[in-house]
Design an enzyme around this catalytic site. Structure first.
Site, mmCIF file in Angstrom:
data_model
loop_
_atom_site.group_PDB
_atom_site.id
_atom_site.type_symbol
_atom_site.label_atom_id
_atom_site.label_comp_id
_atom_site.label_asym_id
_atom_site.label_seq_id
_atom_site.Cartn_x
_atom_site.Cartn_y
_atom_site.Cartn_z
ATOM 1 N N ALA A 115 98.289 87.722 69.356
ATOM 2 C CA ALA A 115 97.302 86.783 68.840
ATOM 3 C C ALA A 115 97.355 85.488 69.640
ATOM 4 O O ALA A 115 98.433 84.991 69.948
ATOM 5 C CB ALA A 115 97.575 86.492 67.377
ATOM 6 N N ASP A 116 96.195 84.953 69.979
ATOM 7 C CA ASP A 116 96.176 83.611 70.552
ATOM 8 C C ASP A 116 95.927 82.618 69.411
ATOM 9 O O ASP A 116 95.859 83.007 68.248
ATOM 10 C CB ASP A 116 95.134 83.492 71.661
ATOM 11 C CG ASP A 116 93.742 83.824 71.178
ATOM 12 O OD1 ASP A 116 93.530 83.804 69.955
ATOM 13 O OD2 ASP A 116 92.868 84.093 72.019
ATOM 14 N N SER A 117 95.794 81.345 69.771
ATOM 15 C CA SER A 117 95.677 80.341 68.709
ATOM 16 C C SER A 117 94.383 80.522 67.915
ATOM 17 O O SER A 117 94.339 80.250 66.710
ATOM 18 C CB SER A 117 95.746 78.942 69.302
ATOM 19 O OG SER A 117 94.819 78.800 70.355
ATOM 20 N N ASP B 74 93.002 83.412 67.244
ATOM 21 C CA ASP B 74 93.271 84.518 66.323
ATOM 22 C C ASP B 74 94.047 84.012 65.110
ATOM 23 O O ASP B 74 93.799 84.430 63.978
ATOM 24 C CB ASP B 74 94.100 85.614 67.011
ATOM 25 C CG ASP B 74 93.285 86.380 68.029
ATOM 26 O OD1 ASP B 74 92.121 86.668 67.735
ATOM 27 O OD2 ASP B 74 93.816 86.690 69.102
ATOM 28 N N THR B 75 94.999 83.128 65.381
ATOM 29 C CA THR B 75 95.804 82.601 64.280
ATOM 30 C C THR B 75 94.923 81.859 63.280
ATOM 31 O O THR B 75 95.085 82.011 62.070
ATOM 32 C CB THR B 75 96.892 81.664 64.827
ATOM 33 O OG1 THR B 75 97.571 82.337 65.880
ATOM 34 C CG2 THR B 75 97.882 81.302 63.744
#
Lengths: 93, 137
Positions: free
Chosen positions: B88-90, B92-93
């Site tokens: 997950a990238d930011s 996605d978070t």
């Protein structure tokens, strides 16, 4: 990858903006919401990939523009958003 | 699901001890706990929200995370899995936190949303927020 907690101010601004868009999308009708989410997500991901992370002037411009668009979207009379994709590739003779 | 559940119980064991020591601190008179501002008659409730999230909560969070990140069902998730380790990238978070908010009908503050990095942290925070909401109602 850098530790997650060390996000710069401008990164946090961008994420806050993204969160704002997703929050606002919830207030719209389900179909529009889906549409908004896909457009916004595509826009953020595209810019995250294509914009140089040190190009602060441009990133700040994008955030400002996004904020303005978000403010417009927050208006209950606005039901959705759409994009116009202009084909940049003009290779056809 | 055998591996995740064992990981959860291990986490539980670790957090149980501090929870007890907090209790002791409270009884000795000092309000060592900064959260839980309401009445004293609900002591059990207050202690409950301090404990680590229940296994069901962790499982629910895992399911949502899997869905958000489009992971396979047999993906190896544990309570300590970091979102970033799961790919997950930011952005996605942010999406995960928003999905959790919607699922559990809670609102995560901006600061808290940034600090969630693992499934366990998410579950703990949700447990706390859901508990707070129950108290407010």
């Amino acid at each position: 990858m850098a530790p997650r907690l060390k996000l710069s101010g401008i990164q946090r601004q961008a994420l806050a903006l993204y969160r704002g868009f997703l929050r606002t999308a919830r207030l719209k009708s389900p179909e529009e919401r889906q549409m908004i989410e896909s457009v916004v997500s595509a826009e953020f991901r595209e810019n995250a990939k294509s914009v140089d992370r040190r190009n602060f002037v441009y990133i700040e411009y994008l955030i400002r523009r996004g904020k303005r668009q978000l403010d417009q979207l927050k208006n209950p009379d606005i039901t959705g958003l759409s994009t116009l994709r202009i084909n940049k590739v003009s290779s056809t003779p | 699901m055998a591996t995740p559940s064992s990981a959860i119980s291990a986490k539980f064991g670790r957090t149980a001890a501090p929870a007890l020591s907090w209790k002791a601190g409270r009884i000795s008179g000092q309000n060592l706990i900064s959260m839980g501002t309401r009445t004293t008659s609900r002591r059990s409730l207050r202690l409950r929200v301090l404990c680590a999230a229940k296994p069901e909560m962790v499982t629910k969070v895992m399911d949502i995370v899997k869905q958000q990140l489009a992971l396979k069902d047999d993906a190896n998730l544990t309570a300590d899995s970091k979102f970033t380790d799961l790919g997950a990238d930011s952005l996605d978070t942010v999406e995960i936190v928003m999905a959790l908010e919607e699922e559990f009908k809670i609102t995560v503050e901006e600061d808290n949303a940034q600090s969630i990095t693992t499934i366990q942290e998410a579950a703990d925070l949700i447990d706390k927020l859901v508990g707070d909401e129950g108290k407010a109602a």
